[in-house]
Design a protein around this motif. Structure first.
Motif, PDB file in Angstrom:
ATOM      1  N   SER A  84       0.811  -1.222   0.000  1.00  0.00           N
ATOM      2  CA  SER A  84       0.000   0.000   0.000  1.00  0.00           C
ATOM      3  C   SER A  84       0.842   1.269   0.000  1.00  0.00           C
ATOM      4  CB  SER A  84      -0.938  -0.003   1.215  1.00  0.00           C
ATOM      5  OG  SER A  84      -1.847  -1.088   1.150  1.00  0.00           O
ATOM      6  N   GLU A  85       2.082   1.187   0.471  1.00  0.00           N
ATOM      7  CA  GLU A  85       2.953   2.358   0.492  1.00  0.00           C
ATOM      8  C   GLU A  85       3.566   2.645  -0.884  1.00  0.00           C
ATOM      9  OE1 GLU A  85       3.439   4.430   3.101  1.00  0.00           O
ATOM     10  OE2 GLU A  85       1.851   3.237   4.054  1.00  0.00           O
ATOM     11  N   ARG A  86       3.548   1.644  -1.766  1.00  0.00           N
ATOM     12  CA  ARG A  86       4.201   1.816  -3.069  1.00  0.00           C
ATOM     13  C   ARG A  86       3.231   1.785  -4.244  1.00  0.00           C
ATOM     14  NH1 ARG A  86       7.822  -2.377  -4.278  1.00  0.00           N
ATOM     15  NH2 ARG A  86       8.315  -1.047  -6.046  1.00  0.00           N
ATOM     16  N   ILE A  87       2.003   1.356  -4.023  1.00  0.00           N
ATOM     17  CA  ILE A  87       1.003   1.311  -5.086  1.00  0.00           C
ATOM     18  C   ILE A  87      -0.179   2.167  -4.666  1.00  0.00           C
ATOM     19  CG2 ILE A  87      -0.585  -0.131  -6.404  1.00  0.00           C
ATOM     20  CD1 ILE A  87       1.314  -2.471  -6.006  1.00  0.00           C
ATOM     21  N   THR A  88      -0.501   3.156  -5.496  1.00  0.00           N
ATOM     22  CA  THR A  88      -1.630   4.048  -5.242  1.00  0.00           C
ATOM     23  C   THR A  88      -2.680   3.833  -6.320  1.00  0.00           C
ATOM     24  OG1 THR A  88      -0.097   5.691  -4.338  1.00  0.00           O
ATOM     25  CG2 THR A  88      -2.322   6.438  -4.847  1.00  0.00           C
ATOM     26  N   LEU A  89      -3.941   3.722  -5.908  1.00  0.00           N
ATOM     27  CA  LEU A  89      -5.029   3.425  -6.828  1.00  0.00           C
ATOM     28  C   LEU A  89      -6.066   4.542  -6.828  1.00  0.00           C
ATOM     29  CD1 LEU A  89      -5.591  -0.292  -5.757  1.00  0.00           C
ATOM     30  CD2 LEU A  89      -4.320   0.508  -7.764  1.00  0.00           C
ATOM     31  N   ALA A  90      -6.768   4.668  -7.955  1.00  0.00           N
ATOM     32  CA  ALA A  90      -7.833   5.660  -8.074  1.00  0.00           C
ATOM     33  C   ALA A  90      -8.808   5.219  -9.142  1.00  0.00           C
ATOM     34  CB  ALA A  90      -7.265   7.037  -8.409  1.00  0.00           C
ATOM     35  N   GLN A  91      -9.991   5.816  -9.116  1.00  0.00           N
ATOM     36  CA  GLN A  91     -10.953   5.576 -10.178  1.00  0.00           C
ATOM     37  C   GLN A  91     -10.748   6.614 -11.269  1.00  0.00           C
ATOM     38  OE1 GLN A  91     -15.143   5.998  -9.174  1.00  0.00           O
ATOM     39  NE2 GLN A  91     -15.691   4.377 -10.603  1.00  0.00           N
ATOM     40  N   GLY A  92     -10.826   6.170 -12.524  1.00  0.00           N
ATOM     41  CA  GLY A  92     -10.632   7.119 -13.611  1.00  0.00           C
ATOM     42  C   GLY A  92     -10.943   6.518 -14.959  1.00  0.00           C
ATOM     43  N   ASP A  93     -11.026   7.386 -15.943  1.00  0.00           N
ATOM     44  CA  ASP A  93     -11.349   7.041 -17.321  1.00  0.00           C
ATOM     45  C   ASP A  93     -10.072   7.112 -18.152  1.00  0.00           C
ATOM     46  OD1 ASP A  93     -12.201   6.980 -19.983  1.00  0.00           O
ATOM     47  OD2 ASP A  93     -13.979   8.185 -19.595  1.00  0.00           O
ATOM     48  N   ALA A  94      -9.782   6.069 -18.908  1.00  0.00           N
ATOM     49  CA  ALA A  94      -8.547   6.011 -19.689  1.00  0.00           C
ATOM     50  C   ALA A  94      -8.483   7.061 -20.785  1.00  0.00           C
ATOM     51  CB  ALA A  94      -8.379   4.621 -20.304  1.00  0.00           C
ATOM     52  N   THR A  95      -9.611   7.654 -21.139  1.00  0.00           N
ATOM     53  CA  THR A  95      -9.601   8.660 -22.206  1.00  0.00           C
ATOM     54  C   THR A  95      -9.416  10.075 -21.675  1.00  0.00           C
ATOM     55  OG1 THR A  95     -12.011   8.980 -22.198  1.00  0.00           O
ATOM     56  CG2 THR A  95     -11.139   7.210 -23.577  1.00  0.00           C
ATOM     57  N   ALA A  96      -9.449  10.255 -20.366  1.00  0.00           N
ATOM     58  CA  ALA A  96      -9.298  11.591 -19.779  1.00  0.00           C
ATOM     59  C   ALA A  96      -8.936  11.437 -18.311  1.00  0.00           C
ATOM     60  CB  ALA A  96     -10.591  12.395 -19.927  1.00  0.00           C
ATOM     61  N   PHE A  97      -7.637  11.368 -18.026  1.00  0.00           N
ATOM     62  CA  PHE A  97      -7.208  11.121 -16.656  1.00  0.00           C
ATOM     63  C   PHE A  97      -6.263  12.227 -16.207  1.00  0.00           C
ATOM     64  CE2 PHE A  97      -4.655   9.141 -13.302  1.00  0.00           C
ATOM     65  CZ  PHE A  97      -5.679   8.705 -12.477  1.00  0.00           C
ATOM     66  N   ASP A  98      -6.603  12.873 -15.100  1.00  0.00           N
ATOM     67  CA  ASP A  98      -5.812  13.982 -14.572  1.00  0.00           C
ATOM     68  C   ASP A  98      -4.789  13.448 -13.563  1.00  0.00           C
ATOM     69  OD1 ASP A  98      -4.770  16.334 -13.626  1.00  0.00           O
ATOM     70  OD2 ASP A  98      -6.693  17.256 -13.142  1.00  0.00           O
ATOM     71  N   ALA A  99      -3.692  12.924 -14.083  1.00  0.00           N
ATOM     72  CA  ALA A  99      -2.683  12.311 -13.216  1.00  0.00           C
ATOM     73  C   ALA A  99      -2.018  13.334 -12.302  1.00  0.00           C
ATOM     74  CB  ALA A  99      -1.628  11.610 -14.063  1.00  0.00           C
ATOM     75  N   ALA A 100      -1.872  14.560 -12.776  1.00  0.00           N
ATOM     76  CA  ALA A 100      -1.208  15.581 -11.969  1.00  0.00           C
ATOM     77  C   ALA A 100      -2.017  15.892 -10.712  1.00  0.00           C
ATOM     78  CB  ALA A 100      -1.002  16.840 -12.807  1.00  0.00           C
ATOM     79  N   THR A 101      -3.337  15.983 -10.850  1.00  0.00           N
ATOM     80  CA  THR A 101      -4.193  16.286  -9.697  1.00  0.00           C
ATOM     81  C   THR A 101      -4.377  15.076  -8.798  1.00  0.00           C
ATOM     82  OG1 THR A 101      -5.377  17.996 -10.926  1.00  0.00           O
ATOM     83  CG2 THR A 101      -6.482  17.061  -8.998  1.00  0.00           C
ATOM     84  N   ILE A 102      -4.631  13.925  -9.400  1.00  0.00           N
ATOM     85  CA  ILE A 102      -4.978  12.738  -8.611  1.00  0.00           C
ATOM     86  C   ILE A 102      -3.755  12.087  -7.976  1.00  0.00           C
ATOM     87  CG2 ILE A 102      -5.979  10.419  -8.748  1.00  0.00           C
ATOM     88  CD1 ILE A 102      -7.840  11.509 -10.917  1.00  0.00           C
ATOM     89  N   PHE A 103      -2.674  11.961  -8.747  1.00  0.00           N
ATOM     90  CA  PHE A 103      -1.483  11.286  -8.240  1.00  0.00           C
ATOM     91  C   PHE A 103      -0.299  12.225  -8.004  1.00  0.00           C
ATOM     92  CE2 PHE A 103      -3.103   7.275 -10.532  1.00  0.00           C
ATOM     93  CZ  PHE A 103      -3.658   6.781  -9.370  1.00  0.00           C
ATOM     94  N   GLY A 104      -0.420  13.465  -8.438  1.00  0.00           N
ATOM     95  CA  GLY A 104       0.676  14.415  -8.261  1.00  0.00           C
ATOM     96  C   GLY A 104       1.863  14.147  -9.159  1.00  0.00           C
ATOM     97  N   VAL A 105       1.615  13.547 -10.316  1.00  0.00           N
ATOM     98  CA  VAL A 105       2.694  13.213 -11.255  1.00  0.00           C
ATOM     99  C   VAL A 105       2.441  13.943 -12.566  1.00  0.00           C
ATOM    100  CG1 VAL A 105       3.829  11.371 -12.546  1.00  0.00           C
ATOM    101  CG2 VAL A 105       3.050  10.955 -10.209  1.00  0.00           C
ATOM    102  N   GLY A 106       3.434  14.716 -13.007  1.00  0.00           N
ATOM    103  CA  GLY A 106       3.287  15.463 -14.247  1.00  0.00           C
ATOM    104  C   GLY A 106       3.616  14.667 -15.485  1.00  0.00           C
TER     105      GLY A 106
END
Length: 205
Positions: A84-106
């Motif tokens: 759980s410390e190394r894998i982060t999960l979220a709900q999202g759509d593969a055609t429009a995913f805001d990785a910067a907001t949800i996971f903090g990755v640009g």
């Protein structure tokens, strides 16, 4: 999707392990740099994320899925694996995913689809979204059902009829669409067929 997976998520990994060929090759090929960020688009039960996190212990892993039912199983599997410390999960759509907001990755060092695009209606848009989420020098890995040109005709037709029962459509234009995306973004593409064309494997870099 939630309706379809509400029950089948409990036996998904057991039933898929014998015919989703090429997944472990993709995981081995990821080879993310130390500290690199890896994203699975359509993570399902997190089977691949767990295997990848164990194989590449210096990387960070993220995954999302459109089905909250699948994510229930994924979260439980990740916790059971002690990751759980190394894998982060979220709900999202593969055609429009805001990785910067949800996971903090640009931008990701590695992104992959494992037998996902054959289930996404707007699959070409999902490819474009994945390429957009790649960071400089990042790679996109894709494994999915192939055209099966090396398989006996009756076996191929039986396989495709069976896949249709699960709303799965082999993307016979996958290589062409990935080549289009590679050209549009000034990237390269390597493609090959696995298991007599049963599966297709691509790396866009």
């Amino acid at each position: 999707m939630d309706r379809m997976y509400r029950l089948t998520r409990h036996v998904y990994d057991l039933s898929r392990k014998y015919y989703l060929l090429g997944r472990d090759r993709l995981i081995a090929d990821l080879a993310p740099p130390p500290g690199g960020a890896v994203l699975e688009m359509g993570c399902g039960t997190a089977r691949n994320l767990i295997a990848a996190a164990r194989r590449h212990p210096a990387a960070r892993f993220h995954g999302f899925d459109i089905s909250e039912e699948m994510l229930k199983t994924a979260r439980a599997n990740v916790a059971r694996a002690g990751l759980s410390e190394r894998i982060t999960l979220a709900q999202g759509d593969a055609t429009a995913f805001d990785a910067a907001t949800i996971f903090g990755v640009g931008g990701y060092e590695r992104i992959y689809f494992s037998y996902t695009l054959s289930m996404v209606p707007a699959w070409t848009a999902a490819i474009d979204e994945a390429v957009r989420l790649l960071g400089p020098g990042g790679r996109l890995h894709v494994v999915d059902f192939g055209a099966g040109r090396g398989l006996p005709g009756p076996l191929r037709r039986l396989l495709w009829a069976w896949l249709r029962l699960f709303h799965v459509t082999p993307r016979l234009d996958l290589a062409r669409e990935l080549a289009r995306a590679a050209r549009a973004h000034g990237r390269t593409l390597e493609s090959l067929e696995l298991h007599r064309g049963y599966a297709q494997y691509h790396v866009l870099g």
